[in-house]
Scaffold this active site. Structure first.
Site, short mmCIF file in Angstrom:
data_model
loop_
_atom_site.label_atom_id
_atom_site.label_comp_id
_atom_site.label_asym_id
_atom_site.label_seq_id
_atom_site.Cartn_x
_atom_site.Cartn_y
_atom_site.Cartn_z
N ARG A 168 34.86 20.88 77.98
CA ARG A 168 33.69 21.19 77.15
C ARG A 168 32.62 20.17 77.47
NH1 ARG A 168 29.90 21.82 73.80
NH2 ARG A 168 30.04 22.96 71.85
N GLU A 197 27.56 31.92 72.11
CA GLU A 197 28.91 32.47 72.24
C GLU A 197 28.83 33.91 72.74
OE1 GLU A 197 31.48 30.46 71.97
OE2 GLU A 197 30.14 28.86 71.37
N ARG A 247 40.55 20.52 74.81
CA ARG A 247 39.67 20.51 75.98
C ARG A 247 39.18 19.09 76.27
NH1 ARG A 247 35.40 24.97 73.94
NH2 ARG A 247 35.46 23.48 72.21
#
Length: 161
Positions: free
Chosen positions: A60, A68, A104
């Site tokens: 990320r 999104e 992440r």
């Protein structure tokens, strides 16, 4: 009294002080240097702020937020990041917090000397999203966002007629 004639306790104190001085010198030598960066290859782009590295790790981009899947400009933001990093070697500057709650990696991503995080904001494909403790470049992201907002640049800010 010569140094080799010192009592054992005095010798320990001198050794400790020597270590302290050495530590300070080594610390000062490292001050002001660029943080260490790791080189990785980008396998694919998930969206405008998430990539998958060649080793399968999801990453990320720190300090930004892009649309999104169900939001306006999602495709454009993903395509921009794809064009910028996909299939390329990138340098990662990991954040103070190395992973998010989803596991992440969290990093600033550099490709050919350009920071992808900042480029996405500067081109109007992402917004500044400071999240403690990873706020090293928060001011730069905020300034870039304000500038493109005012100019109506990029998918997020362009004026639709």
């Amino acid at each position: 009294m010569r140094y080799w004639e010192l009592r054992p306790v005095s010798a320990l104190v001198l050794a400790f002080l020597g270590l302290v001085v050495l530590s300070v010198v080594l610390f000062l030598q490292g001050a002001g240097k660029e943080p260490a960066r790791e080189t990785h290859f980008v396998q694919r782009v998930v969206d405008g702020d998430t990539i998958v590295l060649a080793d399968g790790s999801r990453l990320r981009l720190i300090g930004i937020d892009s649309p999104e899947k169900d939001q306006n400009c999602f495709v454009e933001a993903r395509e921009f990041l794809h064009f910028l990093v996909s299939g390329k070697a990138v340098e990662l500057e990991l954040g103070l917090e190395k992973r998010d709650k989803y596991g992440r990696l969290l990093a600033y991503v550099f490709v050919e000397g350009e920071m992808a995080n900042l480029a996405a904001v500067s081109k109007g494909f992402a917004v500044a999203y400071p999240f403690e403790p990873n706020t090293k470049y928060a001011t730069e992201f905020s300034v870039a966002e304000q500038s493109v907002r005012e100019k109506g640049i990029g998918c997020l800010w362009e004026q639709k007629n």
